[in-house]
Design a protein around this motif. Structure first.
Motif, short mmCIF file in Angstrom:
data_model
loop_
_atom_site.label_atom_id
_atom_site.label_comp_id
_atom_site.label_asym_id
_atom_site.label_seq_id
_atom_site.Cartn_x
_atom_site.Cartn_y
_atom_site.Cartn_z
N VAL A 191 4.00 1.06 12.54
CA VAL A 191 4.75 1.04 11.41
C VAL A 191 5.56 2.34 11.08
N GLU A 192 6.78 2.27 10.52
CA GLU A 192 7.56 3.38 10.61
C GLU A 192 8.00 3.51 8.73
N ILE A 193 8.23 4.55 8.14
CA ILE A 193 8.14 4.97 7.08
C ILE A 193 9.17 5.91 6.96
N ALA A 194 10.21 5.84 6.12
CA ALA A 194 11.41 6.81 6.04
C ALA A 194 10.90 7.68 4.76
N VAL A 195 10.88 9.14 4.77
CA VAL A 195 10.45 9.90 3.82
C VAL A 195 11.68 10.61 3.46
N PRO A 196 12.10 10.71 2.20
CA PRO A 196 13.20 11.48 1.84
C PRO A 196 12.51 12.87 1.61
N ASN A 197 13.41 14.00 1.90
CA ASN A 197 13.02 15.24 1.78
C ASN A 197 14.00 16.12 1.50
N PRO A 198 14.68 15.93 0.33
CA PRO A 198 15.84 16.76 0.06
C PRO A 198 15.68 18.25 -0.20
N ASP A 199 14.49 18.47 -0.75
CA ASP A 199 14.07 19.84 -1.29
C ASP A 199 13.29 20.52 -0.07
N GLY A 200 12.82 19.84 0.88
CA GLY A 200 12.02 20.31 2.01
C GLY A 200 10.48 20.71 1.97
N ARG A 201 10.02 20.06 0.76
CA ARG A 201 8.49 20.09 0.23
C ARG A 201 7.78 19.34 1.31
N PHE A 202 8.20 18.52 2.27
CA PHE A 202 7.21 17.75 3.29
C PHE A 202 7.63 18.73 4.56
N LEU A 203 6.59 18.99 5.33
CA LEU A 203 6.75 19.69 6.51
C LEU A 203 6.70 18.74 7.83
N ALA A 204 7.64 18.85 8.73
CA ALA A 204 7.63 18.08 9.96
C ALA A 204 6.57 18.29 10.49
N ASN A 205 6.07 17.22 11.25
CA ASN A 205 4.81 17.18 12.13
C ASN A 205 3.39 17.24 11.39
N ALA A 206 3.35 17.08 10.17
CA ALA A 206 2.27 17.61 9.28
C ALA A 206 1.49 16.01 9.05
N TYR A 207 0.32 16.15 8.78
CA TYR A 207 -0.38 14.91 8.56
C TYR A 207 -0.12 14.47 7.08
N ALA A 208 0.16 13.24 6.86
CA ALA A 208 0.63 12.85 5.56
C ALA A 208 -0.33 11.28 5.30
N ARG A 209 -0.35 11.26 3.99
CA ARG A 209 -1.02 9.75 3.57
C ARG A 209 0.16 9.06 2.90
N ALA A 210 -0.06 7.69 3.15
CA ALA A 210 0.82 6.55 2.73
C ALA A 210 0.16 5.49 1.94
N ASP A 211 0.52 5.31 0.44
CA ASP A 211 -0.30 4.52 -0.21
C ASP A 211 0.38 3.01 -0.13
N LEU A 212 0.42 2.14 0.58
CA LEU A 212 0.93 0.94 0.84
C LEU A 212 0.92 0.13 -0.40
N PRO A 213 1.94 -0.78 -0.57
CA PRO A 213 1.98 -1.59 -1.65
C PRO A 213 0.72 -2.65 -1.32
N ARG A 214 0.19 -3.02 -2.52
CA ARG A 214 -0.90 -4.02 -2.64
C ARG A 214 -0.22 -5.40 -2.31
N GLY A 215 -1.06 -6.42 -1.44
CA GLY A 215 -0.69 -7.83 -1.26
C GLY A 215 -1.21 -8.38 -2.76
N ALA A 216 -1.11 -9.78 -2.72
CA ALA A 216 -1.66 -10.54 -3.76
C ALA A 216 -3.03 -10.18 -4.03
N GLU A 217 -3.60 -10.31 -5.08
CA GLU A 217 -5.06 -9.94 -5.56
C GLU A 217 -6.02 -11.07 -5.15
N ARG A 218 -7.02 -10.72 -4.51
CA ARG A 218 -8.14 -11.62 -3.86
C ARG A 218 -9.47 -10.98 -4.20
N GLU A 219 -10.32 -11.83 -4.40
CA GLU A 219 -11.59 -11.59 -4.72
C GLU A 219 -12.16 -10.79 -3.38
N ALA A 220 -12.75 -9.71 -3.57
CA ALA A 220 -13.47 -9.03 -2.68
C ALA A 220 -15.06 -9.25 -2.62
#
Length: 295
Positions: A191-220
Motif C-alpha cells: 500500500v502507498e500513502i501520499a503524505v503532504p509535507n508543505p512545512d517540512g515537518r516529516f523527514l524523508a526515509n523516517a519510520y512513520a505510523r499510519a492509522d487506517l480508516p476502520r471498516g464496518a464494526e464487527r464483534e471481536a
C-alpha cells in the motif's frame, strides 16, 4: 554521462528549486565537439549554396539548349546531395549540443540534497549516482496490509500519519495505491500513502505510523493465544464441533495481550455450537478427530 567532475554546486542538506544547478562535468572536449559540428554545418551550407547556383545556371543553359538533359539532371542531384549533407551536419551539431548540455546536472524537481560527491576531479561513469535529491513537499509512505485488511481499503481514503520520532502528525494523508496482488516475499498487500509535507515537518526515509480508516464494526472475540495458528494469507483458530472434529476458522488478528488474542472471524460471526481448541496438536488437519477440546 562519463566525464570528469569539475564542480559541485550544492551541499548536503541544501534545499534547491527545480532547474537549479547541482553539479557540472568538464566541458572541454564536449564544447570542442560542438564547435567542430557547427563548422561542419557552415561548410555544408556553403556547398549547398554552390550546388544551388550550379543547378540554376545549368537550368538556364538547358532552356537555351546550351546544356543537355543529363547535365541538368546531374546538377539537380548534386544540389539534393548537398542539401542532405547539410541536414546531416545540422543533426550532428544538435546531437553535440545535447551532449554538452548533459555535462550540467540540474534538479528535476524542488527538494533537499541528501548526497553529494566527496570532491571534484573524480571520474564519473554512466549509471552511477552523483547527487541524490529527495522531494519533501509530498512524501510517500510505503506499507503493507494483510489480505483481509486490504480488502476494506480503497484509494482515496484519508489516513492519519504520525512520526513517532518527532511528534509530527497530519490527518490529510491519502491512500493512493492498493496493489491488487500479494507480495510473494511477505504474503501481504503493498500500500502507498501520499503524505503532504508543505512545512517540512516529516523527514524523508523516517519510520512513520499510519492509522487506517476502520471498516464496518464487527464483534471481536478473545481466544487463547495458543489456539491461534498462522496460515497462508492470515490466521485461523481451530474449533471443534459436537462431533469432536477439527475445523479451521479464518480470523483477522486485531492484537495479542499476554496469553490471549483478540480476533474477528472473517465471516463476521462466530459459528454456533463450535468451541475453541485451546492447544491444537502439531499437524492437525481439517476434519481430524480431537481428543480434548477447551471451552
Amino acid at each position: 554521462m562519463a566525464g570528469t567532475l569539475e564542480r559541485v554546486a550544492v551541499r548536503r542538506g541544501q534545499e534547491v528549486r527545480e532547474g537549479a544547478l547541482l553539479a557540472a562535468l568538464d566541458t572541454g572536449a564536449a564544447a570542442a565537439a560542438v564547435r567542430q559540428a557547427e563548422a561542419a554545418v557552415e561548410a555544408a551550407r556553403a556547398q549547398l549554396a554552390l550546388a544551388e547556383d550550379a543547378f540554376a545556371r545549368t537550368e538556364r543553359l538547358r532552356r537555351e539548349e546550351g546544356a543537355s538533359e543529363a547535365q541538368a539532371t546531374q546538377a539537380k542531384a548534386q544540389r539534393d546531395l548537398a542539401a542532405a549533407h547539410l541536414a546531416a551536419a545540422q543533426a550532428q551539431a544538435e546531437q553535440a549540443r545535447v551532449h554538452l548540455s548533459h555535462h550540467r546536472l540540474v534538479a528535476p524537481f524542488p527538494g533537499v540534497v541528501t548526497r553529494v560527491p566527496d570532491g571534484v576531479g573524480i571520474a564519473v561513469s554512466p549509471g552511477v549516482p552523483l547527487v541524490t535529491l529527495v522531494t519533501t513537499r509530498e512524501l510517500v509512505l510505503e506499507t503493507s496490509l494483510t489480505q483481509s485488511e486490504a480488502a476494506e481499503l480503497r484509494p482515496g481514503a484519508r489516513v492519519a500519519v504520525s512520526l513517532p520520532g518527532t511528534g509530527a502528525r497530519t490527518a490529510d494523508a491519502v491512500v493512493t495505491v492498493v496493489v491488487p496482488a500479494v507480495d510473494a516475499a511477505t504474503n501481504r498487500v503493498p500500500v502507498e500513502i501520499a503524505v503532504p509535507n508543505p512545512d517540512g515537518r516529516f523527514l524523508a526515509n523516517a519510520y512513520a505510523r499510519a492509522d487506517l480508516p476502520r471498516g464496518a464494526e464487527r464483534e471481536a472475540f478473545r481466544v487463547p493465544a495458543a489456539a491461534l495458528v498462522q496460515r497462508t494469507g492470515g490466521h485461523a483458530v481451530w474449533l471443534a464441533g459436537g462431533d469432536g472434529k477439527a475445523r479451521a476458522l479464518p480470523v483477522r488478528l486485531l492484537g495479542e495481550e499476554g496469553e490471549t488474542a483478540v480476533v474477528v472471524p472473517e465471516g463476521g460471526a462466530w459459528p454456533e455450537g463450535l468451541r475453541v481448541v485451546t492447544d491444537p496438536p502439531i499437524g492437525l488437519a481439517e476434519g481430524a478427530a480431537l481428543a480434548q477440546v477447551g471451552g
